[in-house]
Write an enzyme that holds these catalytic residues in place. Structure first.
Site, PDB file in Angstrom:
ATOM      1  N   ARG A   1     101.778  -6.115 -28.611  1.00 21.54           N
ATOM      2  CA  ARG A   1     102.285  -7.278 -28.283  1.00 21.54           C
ATOM      3  C   ARG A   1     101.738  -8.316 -28.097  1.00 21.54           C
ATOM      4  NH1 ARG A   1     107.734  -6.728 -24.430  1.00 21.54           N
ATOM      5  NH2 ARG A   1     109.290  -8.225 -25.426  1.00 21.54           N
TER       6      ARG A   1
ATOM      7  N   GLU B   1     102.215   0.842 -34.650  1.00 24.39           N
ATOM      8  CA  GLU B   1     102.039  -0.110 -35.820  1.00 24.39           C
ATOM      9  C   GLU B   1     100.901   0.581 -36.702  1.00 24.39           C
ATOM     10  OE1 GLU B   1     101.138  -4.130 -35.481  1.00 24.39           O
ATOM     11  OE2 GLU B   1     100.484  -4.364 -37.642  1.00 24.39           O
TER      12      GLU B   1
ATOM     13  N   PHE C   1     105.830  -1.720 -29.280  1.00 20.47           N
ATOM     14  CA  PHE C   1     105.100  -2.701 -28.736  1.00 20.47           C
ATOM     15  C   PHE C   1     103.870  -2.843 -29.423  1.00 20.47           C
ATOM     16  CE2 PHE C   1     107.412  -0.580 -25.166  1.00 20.47           C
ATOM     17  CZ  PHE C   1     108.201  -1.438 -25.005  1.00 20.47           C
TER      18      PHE C   1
ATOM     19  N   GLN D   1     106.317   1.780 -36.676  1.00 21.27           N
ATOM     20  CA  GLN D   1     106.529   0.257 -36.989  1.00 21.27           C
ATOM     21  C   GLN D   1     106.203   0.114 -38.446  1.00 21.27           C
ATOM     22  OE1 GLN D   1     104.679  -0.754 -32.959  1.00 21.27           O
ATOM     23  NE2 GLN D   1     105.158  -2.622 -34.047  1.00 21.27           N
TER      24      GLN D   1
ATOM     25  N   PHE E   1      98.942  -9.322 -29.622  1.00 23.36           N
ATOM     26  CA  PHE E   1      97.815  -9.156 -30.760  1.00 23.36           C
ATOM     27  C   PHE E   1      96.706 -10.056 -30.509  1.00 23.36           C
ATOM     28  CE2 PHE E   1      96.521  -8.696 -35.234  1.00 23.36           C
ATOM     29  CZ  PHE E   1      96.822  -7.324 -35.528  1.00 23.36           C
TER      30      PHE E   1
ATOM     31  N   ALA F   1     104.083  -8.790 -35.454  1.00 21.41           N
ATOM     32  CA  ALA F   1     103.866 -10.257 -35.275  1.00 21.41           C
ATOM     33  C   ALA F   1     105.130 -11.064 -34.970  1.00 21.41           C
ATOM     34  CB  ALA F   1     103.169 -10.733 -36.649  1.00 21.41           C
TER      35      ALA F   1
ATOM     36  N   ARG G   1      93.434 -13.559 -34.062  1.00 17.81           N
ATOM     37  CA  ARG G   1      94.599 -14.376 -33.514  1.00 17.81           C
ATOM     38  C   ARG G   1      94.133 -14.790 -32.158  1.00 17.81           C
ATOM     39  NH1 ARG G   1     100.329 -14.925 -33.454  1.00 17.81           N
ATOM     40  NH2 ARG G   1     100.253 -14.286 -35.605  1.00 17.81           N
TER      41      ARG G   1
ATOM     42  N   GLU H   1     106.871 -11.398 -29.242  1.00 18.62           N
ATOM     43  CA  GLU H   1     105.798 -11.267 -28.581  1.00 18.62           C
ATOM     44  C   GLU H   1     105.617 -12.405 -27.543  1.00 18.62           C
ATOM     45  OE1 GLU H   1     102.300  -9.944 -31.422  1.00 18.62           O
ATOM     46  OE2 GLU H   1     103.588 -11.151 -32.451  1.00 18.62           O
TER      47      GLU H   1
END
Lengths: 771, 479
Positions: free
Chosen positions: A342, A232, A228, A197, A344, A511, A310, A712
Site C-alpha cells: 500500500r 500482488e 495491502f 490480487q 508502493f 496501484a 514510485r 493507497e
C-alpha cells in the site's frame, strides 16, 4: 440512484455471519492433500545435503517435493525469473522455501517439514542497506532523476542543511494468511483457487511452472482476507507450489501458510535510508535538493524497481522542487524479497521530503505548516513535477486552508506550546502533513481492464470483472456502477468470482486503480448491453431510441414505460444479445522508464492530516490525542466505503511509523514473525477524537463518475503522527534542533531521539539483536 | 499417564446450537478451532495466528454459573477440545436466525460499515456478543477494552467501536434472547456427567484429592489449566505433549476466598476472576489487569497458571511478589506455602517437586499505610508483552521508607526482587536523592538482555524511570 450512496459492503451480511467463504473455507474433495514448506535456516548458502528421509517417513506424509519435481520453470517472480518456487542448490535468505511436504493433514505436513536434515555451506551474507551500498550489491541498476541545476543551486543557496533518515519496513499482516488450492482438471488442465490480487499473473506463472499454456490454467478468487499489496506477487509462490504438487500427485492440494511461515517467507514493505542536502531561503522555500535514497530489496528483484521508481516520483509529495537530484539505489540483501505494500514506495519517498521540510522549519524557527505551504505546487506557475508532469488538479492549498481552520491548528499550536512550557514529564506535539499521490500504474501497459456483463431474461444482472476483492469494496463499487447504468438498484445486480476464464489478461488489483479501471470496464460492458436493450425498447414502445431512459427499474420511452425485465425478455425474443464484454484503458498517460520522465499518472489524489500527540519524556510512551483528516476522493462512488479506506489507511500508516517494528537477528532471521512480537495497531490506537471528512471535489479527469482512487493515498496521512511525535521530541530541547528520530518511533526510539537532542548519549542506530 | 483399564473412558461433550456434540474424534490437543473447521464443518471461525493474539478465532463459551449460564469470549485456536466438557460453545454461525435475520450485534456491524475484508469480523462479532450479553449499554472505553484481543487490519476500528456502542439500541434478539429463563433453559441442555473426562492421554479429575493423587502417580504428566501458553506449544512449537492432567474441571480450585488476611485464588480461577478480585481490593492495579493479555486470554488463562509457568515476562508476578504473596503448593496430600519469589530458581526452573503443583496463590490484603503501584512498558499499550514490568509496595512513615518491596519482570531470567535497590531505600527519606541512589543500585540487581521488545539499555533505564514515576505519584511531585 446507486452511485454515490452509502451502501454497505456487498458481503457485509455474510462477513458478520461467518458465511463469506475464503479460500481456506471451501470444501475440498476427500482425497485432498495438505502442504507445508521446509524453510532454510541460513541466510545465504549452498545446500550441500538435503536429507528428507525422515520427512517422507513421517506418519501421514504422501510425498516430498523439491526443485527437481517442478515440470516447467522453477520460478514465481513477476519481472525477471529470479524467485525459485523451491530453492535449487542455493538459498539466499533465512526462511526461503526449499521443499514442500504433502500429507493427509495440515498438521502432519507442518510437523514433518521440521524433520529434514540440511547441511549448508554458508556464504557471506549482506543484511543492511549501508553494507549493500558499500558492496554495490544491487538487484537493479541505480536510477537518477535530475531537473535543473541542483548542485550549482545548492552551492549558491543562502541556507543549507544536511540530514539523514532511517525508515523501517512493514509486514502486511493481512488477517488471512497466504493460501491456495489446486485441483487437477480433465485433459491436463489445472484449477487454482488463490488468495491473490493478481489472478492473471498466478495463471501465467502456474502455466510456466507446469509447462502448460495459459488456457490450461484457471485461477479464481472470490475474496481475500486482506491484501495491502502482500498478495500482488507473493501469492504466486503459494499457488505455484500447490499447482506443482497437484500436478505431481494428481490430487487436489491445499497450501496454507501458518502465520509465522507467512511472515518469514513472504516479502514486506521496503526499508529505506536517505541522505539529503537541501538549500533554502529565509522563508524556507526549497531552492535545491540533492537526495540519495537506498532501499532494502532483499535477495531478488520482485517489484523493487517499480517500487523505487514510485518512491522517486513521490519525493516531491505536494511540493515544487525546481532544482533537484534524486539518486535511487535498489540494494540486494540476503533477506526476504521485499514487495508491494500500500503506497508502493510512495510513502518512503514522501517521508524524505517531509523530514527535509520539518528540519528546514526547525532551523528557521518557523511553524512547519508555513514552510510546507510556501513549498506547495502552485496553480499555474511552479506546477511541474521533477519527472515533468504538470499538476493540473492541485487542490492542496485549498485542503491546507480548510483543514488548518477546521482543526483549529493555530490555536492548538499555542495550547501545545503552553502545555510544553508548563510540563517537564510530558510533551505534546502537533503536525500537519499533506499527501499528493499519483494515480495509475507507473508502467503504462498495466492501465487496462476488462469486464463482462450479462442480463438474464428475468431482468437480473450478473457482472464479472478482472479486479479482486480484498476488503476495499471494489465489488460493491462495480455493482453500484452497473446498477446505475441500467437504472436498477444494487440488489438487482450480482457479482461473480474473479476468474481468469471469464475476463482474461487482467492487471493486478493494485496501484489504487481497481475501481477506476474495472468500474470503467464494467460500465462499458453495461452500456453496450443497454444500447441494444434501448433499441428493443424503442421498437416495443414505438419511440425514438434517443427518448429511452433507464431509471427506477423501468425503461421509459416518453409517456410509456416497460419494466427492465420485460425489455430483457423482449430482447431475448428478438434474438438480441444481452451479454457484452467491456474494456477500458486509461487515457493521456505515458512514461519513459529509463529517463524517469513523462505523465505516469492520470491524476493525483490529495489529502492532509493534523495530528496531536503526547509523549512521556521519561519512558517514550505516547498516545495520539486527536487527528483531523480532510481527504479528496473526487465525487465519491460510496462515501461509507471511502471513509473506511481513509480511516483504515491512516491507522495502517501510523502503525508503520510507530509500533510496527521488524527485527532481524545477526544471522538474518526475522524474529518478529507473529502478532505476539509484531504489533499492529489495536482499537486503543484509534483516537477518541478523530474528525475525518471528504473534500467536496470532483475529478477534473473523466474517471468513473468523476471519482478518485482511495486505496493507497490515505496510508500516508499516518505521517502526521510521526511528525507530531517529532515535534514533541523537539520540545524536549530548544525547539530549534531537529530530533534524530528513526521510524518506527517506538517508545525506545523516541527516548533515543530525546537523548540525542539533549546530547546525553550519542544517537543510537537501529538495534541489532544477537542470534 | 496410562489410564488403568478399569477406569471408564469418556470423551468430552459440549452443547452447540442446542445439540450435544460428543467429541470422541478429538485428540487431547485438538484445538476447538481445528475441530470447528474440520469435523464440524463450521468455517465461519477463522485462524489468523493460532496463538491467541489476533482474535479471528474468537468464540463464546458458556458454563453453568449459579442458576444460569456465564458466557465469555475465548480464543478457540489455543483451546483444547476436551476442556469444553460440560460447557456450551457459541460460534458466529450460532447468532443469525434461521430466517436470515441478523443478531443485533451483527446488524450493528453492518450498519456501521464495520467490515471490509471480513476475515477478522467473526471474531469481533463474538467478542461483541459476549459484551452484549454481559451489559445493557456499552461505553467507548468498555468497547476498546473488550476488543483489545481482536486485530483488524482494514478499518481503523472506528466503525467497530461505533457498532459496539450502537448494538444495544437495536432491540432484543428473538433468536438469542437474554435473560435468566433463557439461560436456565440453555443450562438444562448442557450435558452433565458424573464421570470425569478420560481419554487416552487426557484426564480431568473432579476433586483436588483426585488431581493430586493422579499427579503424584504420574508426575511426568502435563498439568493443564487455561492453556493460553501450553496451546502454543502445540500450535507453534508442534510439540508432542505428555499425557494431560486438566485441572479446570476441579470445582474446588475455581474458588476465590478471603482467608487469614489474604485473598486466596484457586488454581482454576481465571485471570478475569482473579484480577477482578485483586482489583476490587487494589483499585490501582486496574490498568495492569486490563493490559494483561486480552479478554479472551484472561477468560481462559488462570492466575495460578501464570505464576506456575514462571515466565520472566509474565505480568502477574512482579506485583504479586511486591505485595508479598505466597504460593500454596500441593503434593499428594501434603501442602506447603512458599513466598512467591522463592518459587523461581532460574529460567523456567521452579522449586516445585515432581508431582507438586500450585494449588492457590495467596495475596495479602491491602494495608492503609502501604503504597502500591505497578507499571508496564511495551511497544503497544494493549495486548503486548512487557519490555519491563515494575511493581512497588512501600510502607512510608514520616517521609521515610520503612519497607520497600520492588519486583520486576523482563529484567532477568525470572521475575525478580530488586534487592540492592530495596536496600538502598530502606530507612531512607523518600526523596529524589534516595531514588537516584536506588536507580544506581538497580544496575547491581539486573543485567537485562537485548531482544525484539527492547534493548538492555532501555530496559535498565525503564527500571529506574518507573521507580521515578512511583516516587512522583506517591509524593505528588512531577517526574
Amino acid at each position: 440512484m446507486s452511485v454515490g450512496e452509502r451502501l454497505p459492503h456487498e458481503s457485509a451480511h455474510l462477513h458478520v455471519s461467518g458465511a463469506a467463504p475464503y479460500a481456506d473455507d471451501i470444501p475440498l474433495p476427500a482425497n485432498a492433500l495438505h502442504g507445508a514448506f521446509g524453510l532454510s535456516s541460513v541466510a545465504h548458502g549452498r545446500i550441500a545435503a538435503l536429507d528428507l528421509a525422515a520427512v517422507a517417513a513421517f506418519p501421514g506424509v504422501h510425498a516430498v517435493l523439491t526443485a527437481r519435481d517442478i515440470p516447467g520453470e522453477n520460478n514465481c517472480a513477476p519481472v525477471i525469473k529470479d524467485d525459485p518456487i523451491l530453492a535449487d542448490g542455493l538459498v539466499q535468505y533465512a526462511g526461503q522455501t526449499m521443499f514442500l511436504v504433502l500429507a493427509d493433514s495440515h498438521d502432519a505436513a507442518r510437523r514433518a517439514a521440521r524433520k529434514a536434515t540440511v547441511r549448508y555451506e554458508k556464504l557471506p551474507a549482506i543484511f543492511d542497506i549501508r553494507e549493500a551500498l558499500a558492496a554495490e550489491s544491487f538487484v537493479a541498476p541505480t536510477r537518477t532523476l535530475v531537473r535543473g541545476e541542483p548542485i550549482e543551486r545548492l552551492a549558491a543557496a543562502p541556507q543549507r542543511l544536511k540530514g539523514t533518515m532511517t525508515l523501517g519496513g512493514q509486514d502486511h499482516f493481512y488477517l488471512e494468511g497466504q493460501v491456495a488450492f489446486a485441483v487437477p482438471q480433465e485433459d491436463g488442465g489445472m484449477l487454482v483457487v488463490s488468495s491473490t490480487q493478481h489472478p492473471s499473473e498466478v495463471q501465467h506463472l502456474v502455466a510456466h511452472a507446469l509447462g502448460l499454456e495459459s488456457h490450461d490454467v484457471t485461477v479464481q478468487c472470490r475474496r481475500m482476507g486482506g491484501g495491502f499489496g502482500g498478495k500482488e506477487t507473493q501469492a504466486a509462490l503459494i499457488a505455484c507450489a500447490a499447482a506443482v504438487a497437484a500436478w505431481r500427485t494428481k490430487r487436489p492440494v491445499k497450501l496454507r501458510l501458518d502465520r509465522d511461515d507467512d511472515m518469514v517467507a513472504t516479502g514486506k514493505r521496503h526499508e529505506f535510508i536517505a541522505d539529503y542536502d537541501v538549500g533554502f531561503d529565509a522563508e524556507g522555500r526549497i531552492l535545491a535538493l540533492d537526495v540519495m535514497m537506498a532501499s532494502r530489496c532483499g535477495y531478488s528483484m520482485d517489484l523493487s524497481a517499480a517500487v523505487n521508481d514510485r518512491a522517486v516520483c513521490h519525493v516531491d509529495n505536494a511540493y515544487f522542487l525546481e532544482h533537484v537530484r534524486i539518486v535511487s539505489h535498489r540494494c540486494k540483501t540476503n533477506t526476504v524479497s521485499n514487495t508491494a505494500f500500500r503506497g508502493f514506495g510512495g510513502p518512503q519517498g514522501m517521508m524524505v521530503i517531509e523530514s527535509v521540510i520539518d528540519e528546514i522549519a526547525r532551523s528557521l524557527g518557523r511553524d512547519p505548516i508555513d514552510v510546507r505551504r510556501v513549498n506547495f505546487y502552485g496553480v499555474g506557475p511552479r506546477d511541474t513535477t521533477p519527472y515533468g508532469m504538470t499538476v493540473e488538479d492541485n487542490v492542496m492549498p485549498r485542503i491546507a486552508s480548510e483543514l488548518e481552520a477546521s482543526s483549529a491548528y493555530r490555536e492548538r499550536r499555542e495550547a501545545v506550546a503552553r502545555h510544553n512550557r508548563g510540563n517537564t514529564a510530558t510533551k505534546r506535539g502537533l503536525a500537519f502533513t499533506p499527501v499528493k499521490f499519483g494515480i495509475s500504474f507507473n508502467a503504462t501497459l498495466f492501465n487496462q481492464a476488462g469486464a463482462l456483463v450479462h442480463v438474464y431474461t428475468d431482468g437480473s444482472v450478473l457482472v464479472n470483472h478482472g479486479g479482486t476483492e480484498m476488503g476495499q469494496g471494489l465489488y460493491t463499487k462495480v455493482l453500484q456502477v452497473v446498477a446505475e447504468t441500467f437504472g436498477l438498484s444494487r440488489e438487482n445486480v450480482r457479482a461473480s468470482t474473479t476468474d481468469t476464464s471469464k475476463v482474461p489478461n487482467t492487471s493486478a488489483t493494485a496501484a489504487s486503480a481497481g475501481s477506476d479501471l474495472n468500474g470503467k470496464a464494467a460500465e462499458a460492458a453495461a452500456l453496450a448491453v443497454r444500447a441494444r436493450m434501448a433499441e428493443v425498447a424503442a421498437q416495443e414502445m414505438s419511440v425514438e431510441v434517443t427518448a429511452i431512459r433507464f431509471a427506477g427499474g423501468k425503461v421509459h420511452g416518453g409517456p410509456r414505460e416497460m419494466t427492465f425485465a420485460a425489455v430483457a425478455r423482449k430482447a431475448y425474443e428478438r434474438r438480441v444479445s444481452l451479454s457484452s464484454s467491456g474494456f477500458y484503458r486509461t487515457p493521456k498517460i505515458h512514461w519513459d522508464r529509463d529517463k524517469l520522465t513523462g505523465r505516469p499518472f492520470f491524476y493525483f489524489a490529495y489529502g492532509a492530516a493534523v495530528a496531536e500527540v503526547e509523549i512521556d519524556v521519561g519512558t517514550g510512551e505516547n498516545r495520539l490525542l486527536r487527528v483531523d483528516i480532510l481527504h479528496d476522493v473526487g465525487r465519491s462512488l460510496n462515501p461509507a466505503i471511502d471513509l473506511g479506506q481513509i480511516e483504515g489507511g491512516f491507522l495502517q500508516g501510523m502503525g508503520w511509523l510507530t509500533t510496527e517494528e521488524l527485527c532481524w537477528n545477526a544471522e538474518g532471521h526475522l524474529i518478529t514473525h507473529a502478532p505476539s512480537t509484531y504489533k499492529i495497531p489495536t482499537a486503543r490506537e484509534w483516537p477518541a477524537d478523530a474528525r475525518v471528512s471528504l473534500l467536496d471535489n470532483s475529478n477534473v479527469e473523466d474517471t468513473i463518475h468523476r471519482s478518485k482512487a482511495v486505496g493507497e493515498p490515505p496510508l500516508m496521512l499516518g505521517m502526521s503522527v510521526f511528525f507530531a511525535l517529532r515535534d514533541a521530541v523537539a520540545a524536549c530541547g530548544s525547539g530549534r534542533e531537529s530530533p534524530r528520530l528513526r521510524a518506527p518511533a517506538t517508545p525506545e526510539a523516541l527516548l533515543d531521539a530525546i537523548d540525542s537532542l539533549r546530547g546525553t548519549t550519542n544517537a543510537i542506530p537501529a538495534r541489532k539483536v544477537p542470534a | 499417564m496410562a489410564s488403568p483399564p478399569e477406569e471408564k473412558q469418556r470423551p468430552a461433550r459440549f452443547l452447540l446450537d442446542g445439540h450435544v456434540v460428543e467429541a470422541a474424534d478429538a485428540s487431547p490437543t485438538t484445538t476447538l478451532l481445528q475441530y470447528l473447521r474440520g469435523p464440524l464443518g463450521r468455517c465461519g471461525t477463522k485462524e489468523g495466528c493460532a496463538e491467541g493474539d489476533c482474535g479471528a478465532c474468537t468464540v463464546v463459551v458458556g458454563e453453568p454459573h449459579g442458576e444460569g449460564m456465564r458466557y465469555r469470549a475465548v480464543n478457540s485456536c489455543i483451546r483444547f477440545v476436551p476442556t469444553l466438557d460440560g460447557k456450551e460453545v457459541v460460534t458466529v454461525e450460532s447468532l443469525r436466525a434461521p430466517d436470515g435475520t441478523l443478531h443485533p450485534v451483527q446488524q450493528a456491524l453492518v450498519e456501521a460499515h464495520a467490515s471490509q475484508c471480513g476475515f477478522c469480523t467473526p471474531g469481533f462479532v463474538m467478542s461483541l456478543f459476549a459484551l452484549w450479553l454481559e451489559r445493557e449499554a456499552v461505553t467507548r472505553e468498555a468497547a476498546v477494552e473488550a476488543l483489545s484481543g481482536n486485530l483488524c487490519r482494514c478499518t481503523g476500528y472506528r466503525p467497530i467501536l461505533d457498532a459496539a456502542m450502537r448494538m444495544h439500541g437495536l432491540g432484543p434478539s428473538t433468536h438469542w434472547p437474554k435473560g435468566t429463563e433463557h439461560d436456565a433453559r440453555r443450562r438444562a441442555q448442557v450435558p452433565v456427567d458424573p464421570q470425569p473426562v478420560r481419554t487416552p492421554g487426557y484426564f480431568a479429575p473432579r476433586t483436588i484429592a483426585a488431581l493430586a493423587q493422579a499427579y503424584l502417580e504420574a508426575p511426568d504428566s502435563l498439568l493443564l489449566a487455561g492453556g493460553t501458553d501450553v496451546g502454543l506449544w502445540v500450535t507453534k512449537q508442534l510439540r508432542d505433549l505428555p499425557p494431560i492432567l486438566y485441572l479446570g474441571d476441579v470445582a474446588e480450585l475455581d474458588r476465590i476466598v478471603e482467608k487469614d488476611g489474604a485473598l486466596e485464588i484457586g488454581a482454576a480461577a481465571s485471570l478475569t476472576d482473579g484480577y477482578g478480585a485483586i482489583v476490587a481490593r487494589y483499585p490501582m492495579l486496574a490498568e495492569l489487569a486490563e493490559r494483561f493479555g486480552s479478554p479472551p486470554v484472561r477468560n481462559s488463562g488462570t492466575l495460578c497458571g501464570n505464576v506456575a509457568n514462571g515466565s520472566p515476562i509474565g505480568d502477574s508476578m512482579p506485583v504479586l511478589i511486591a505485595l508479598g504473596s505466597e504460593v500454596v503448593l500441593r503434593r499428594g496430600e501434603q501442602e506447603r506455602v512458599l513466598p512467591m519469589e522463592a518459587l523461581y530458581l532460574g529460567y523456567r526452573k521452579s522449586a516445585m517437586q515432581p508431582g507438586e503443583f500450585v494449588r492457590a496463590v495467596r495475596v495479602p490484603l491491602p494495608r492503609a499505610d502501604r503504597h502500591v503501584a505497578t507499571y508496564k512498558i511495551s511497544k503497544r499499550r494493549d495486548q503486548d508483552i512487557s519490555a519491563v514490568c515494575a511493581a512497588f509496595a512501600f510502607t512510608l512513615r514520616g517521609g521515610n521508607v520503612e519497607e520497600a518491596r520492588i519486583a520486576y519482570g523482563g529484567m532477568a531470567a525470572t521475575p525478580k526482587r530488586a534487592a540492592a535497590a530495596e536496600d538502598a531505600l530502606r530507612g531512607k527519606p523518600w526523596s529524589a536523592t534516595s531514588v537516584r541512589a536506588a536507580i544506581e543500585a538497580l544496575a547491581r540487581d539486573f543485567a537485562p538482555i537485548d531482544d525484539m521488545r527492547a534493548s538492555a539499555a532501555y530496559r535498565q533505564r525503564m527500571a529506574g524511570a518507573l521507580l521515578e514515576r512511583f516516587h512522583a505519584q506517591t509524593t505528588g511531585a512531577s517526574a
